[in-house]
Scaffold this active site. Structure first.
Site, short mmCIF file in Angstrom:
data_model
loop_
_atom_site.label_atom_id
_atom_site.label_comp_id
_atom_site.label_asym_id
_atom_site.label_seq_id
_atom_site.Cartn_x
_atom_site.Cartn_y
_atom_site.Cartn_z
N ASP A 17 0.79 -1.24 0.00
CA ASP A 17 0.00 0.00 0.00
C ASP A 17 0.82 1.29 0.00
O ASP A 17 0.53 2.23 0.75
CB ASP A 17 -0.97 0.00 1.19
CG ASP A 17 -1.97 -1.14 1.13
OD1 ASP A 17 -1.85 -1.99 0.23
OD2 ASP A 17 -2.86 -1.20 1.99
N ASP A 59 -4.63 -0.57 -1.61
CA ASP A 59 -5.96 -0.44 -1.02
C ASP A 59 -6.81 0.18 -2.13
O ASP A 59 -6.42 1.21 -2.71
CB ASP A 59 -5.83 0.51 0.18
CG ASP A 59 -6.81 0.23 1.30
OD1 ASP A 59 -7.18 -0.94 1.51
OD2 ASP A 59 -7.21 1.20 1.97
N HIS A 61 -10.60 0.97 -2.78
CA HIS A 61 -11.99 0.97 -2.31
C HIS A 61 -12.95 1.55 -3.34
O HIS A 61 -12.63 2.54 -4.00
CB HIS A 61 -12.11 1.81 -1.04
CG HIS A 61 -11.31 1.31 0.12
ND1 HIS A 61 -11.33 0.01 0.54
CD2 HIS A 61 -10.47 1.97 0.97
CE1 HIS A 61 -10.53 -0.12 1.60
NE2 HIS A 61 -9.99 1.05 1.88
N HIS A 65 -17.31 3.27 0.53
CA HIS A 65 -16.88 2.02 1.16
C HIS A 65 -17.26 1.99 2.64
O HIS A 65 -17.27 3.03 3.31
CB HIS A 65 -15.35 1.87 1.01
CG HIS A 65 -14.83 0.56 1.47
ND1 HIS A 65 -14.03 0.44 2.59
CD2 HIS A 65 -14.98 -0.69 0.97
CE1 HIS A 65 -13.71 -0.84 2.75
NE2 HIS A 65 -14.28 -1.54 1.79
N HIS A 78 -10.55 7.33 1.69
CA HIS A 78 -9.18 7.18 1.19
C HIS A 78 -9.14 6.09 0.12
O HIS A 78 -9.98 5.21 0.09
CB HIS A 78 -8.22 6.79 2.35
CG HIS A 78 -8.52 5.45 2.92
ND1 HIS A 78 -9.55 5.23 3.81
CD2 HIS A 78 -7.98 4.22 2.70
CE1 HIS A 78 -9.61 3.95 4.13
NE2 HIS A 78 -8.67 3.31 3.47
N LYS A 103 -6.91 -4.80 -3.17
CA LYS A 103 -7.65 -5.42 -2.06
C LYS A 103 -8.70 -4.46 -1.52
O LYS A 103 -8.64 -3.26 -1.78
CB LYS A 103 -6.69 -5.85 -0.96
CG LYS A 103 -6.00 -4.67 -0.30
CD LYS A 103 -5.09 -5.14 0.82
CE LYS A 103 -4.29 -4.01 1.39
NZ LYS A 103 -5.08 -2.90 1.93
N CYS A 142 -2.26 -2.45 7.63
CA CYS A 142 -2.18 -3.43 6.55
C CYS A 142 -0.88 -4.23 6.53
O CYS A 142 -0.87 -5.39 6.14
CB CYS A 142 -2.44 -2.75 5.22
SG CYS A 142 -4.19 -2.27 5.08
C1 VGL Z 1 -4.80 0.95 5.54
C2 VGL Z 1 -6.21 2.11 6.94
C3 VGL Z 1 -7.27 1.87 6.13
C4 VGL Z 1 -3.42 0.47 5.23
C5 VGL Z 1 -5.87 0.69 4.70
O1 VGL Z 1 -3.13 0.22 4.05
O2 VGL Z 1 -2.62 0.34 6.17
N1 VGL Z 1 -4.99 1.66 6.66
N2 VGL Z 1 -7.10 1.16 5.01
ZN ZN Z 2 -8.53 1.28 3.44
#
Ligand code: VGL
Ligand code: ZN
Length: 192
Positions: A17, A59, A61, A65, A78, A103, A142
Site C-alpha cells: 500500500d 488499497d 476501495h 466504502h 481514502h 484489495k 495493513c
Molecule cells: C490501511 C487504513 C485503512 C493500510 C488501509 O493500508 O494500512 N490503513 N485502510
Molecule cells: Zn482502506
C-alpha cells in the site's frame, strides 16, 4: 540504503500500500510514509536482480466504502478506485513486471491483508515461493495484517521494519512484539 537481505528466486518482496493517500498530503497520511520510498526502491532493485518476484498491493476501495467515516467506519475517505490518492507514490520504482494486487474492493467489507480474498497465497505457492519479505504502509494496519497472514499461509516471513511507518507510532513496539510472537522475523529497528 539497502537492508541486509539476500534475495533468491524462492523469495517474494511484498510492498504494501505505498499509495499517495497514505503518504504526506494524502487523506490518511502516515508520518514518514514518503520517506520510505528510496529504501523500498533499493529493495525492489535487489529483489529483481535476484529473480525474486515483486508484489505491490494497493488499497482499492469503491466509493462509499464501509470503512469510511460517512458510512460509520473508522477511516476518512481514502484510496477510492482510480483517484489520485489511490495511485502508487509517483517515485515508487515499480517495474512493469511487478505484480499488482488490489484489495478491499467490496462495498461491504474491509480487508487489511494483501492475502485476504485475493488468492495471493495460492498464487505464490504455485510459483514456488517460500519466503515473503514485507515492507510498506501502514505498519499497524495493513502491514501487520499482511505479515500475520503470510505466516498463517505457511510462508517464512520477514518484516523490513525500517521500511514501514505506523499510523500510531506509540503502538509500534506492541505491533512488532505481536509479529515476533507469531513467528515473523523482524529485520532492523523500526523508525520512531
Ligand atoms: C490501511 C487504513 C485503512 C493500510 C488501509 O493500508 O494500512 N490503513 N485502510
Ligand atoms: Zn482502506
Amino acid at each position: 540504503m539497502r537492508m541486509n537481505v539476500e534475495y533468491g528466486p524462492d523469495d517474494a518482496l511484498l510492498v504494501v500500500d505505498m499509495q499517495n493517500d497514505f503518504c504526506e498530503g494524502g487523506a490518511l497520511a502516515v508520518a514518514g510514509g514518503a520517506a520510505l520510498v528510496p529504501g523500498i526502491n533499493a529493495e525492489i532493485a535487489a529483489a529483481r536482480a535476484a529473480g525474486a518476484p515483486v508484489i505491490a498491493s494497493r488499497d482499492w476501495h469503491p466509493v462509499d466504502h464501509v470503512s469510511f467515516a460517512h458510512r460509520g467506519g473508522p477511516w476518512p475517505e481514502h484510496c477510492v478506485q482510480d483517484t489520485p490518492g489511490a495511485a502508487f507514490h509517483p517515485d515508487l520504482a515499480l517495474p512493469d513486471d511487478a505484480i499488482r494486487v488490489s484489495k478491499a474492493c467490496a462495498f461491504d467489507a474491509d480487508a487489511y491483508s494483501a492475502f485476504e480474498a485475493t488468492g495471493l497465497g495460492g498464487y505464490l505457492r504455485g510459483r514456488g515461493i517460500e519466503r515473503v519479505i514485507v515492507c510498506g504502509l501502514a505498519l499497524d494496519v495493513c502491514v501487520q495484517a499482511t505479515a500475520l497472514e503470510a505466516r498463517r499461509e505457511g510462508f517464512t516471513t520477514l518484516l523490513l521494519a525500517p521500511l514501514t511507518a505506523a499510523v500510531d507510532p506509540q503502538g509500534m513496539a506492541a505491533v512488532l512484539d505481536e509479529l515476533r510472537d507469531a513467528g515473523v522475523a523482524i529485520d532492523g529497528e523500526a523508525r520512531s
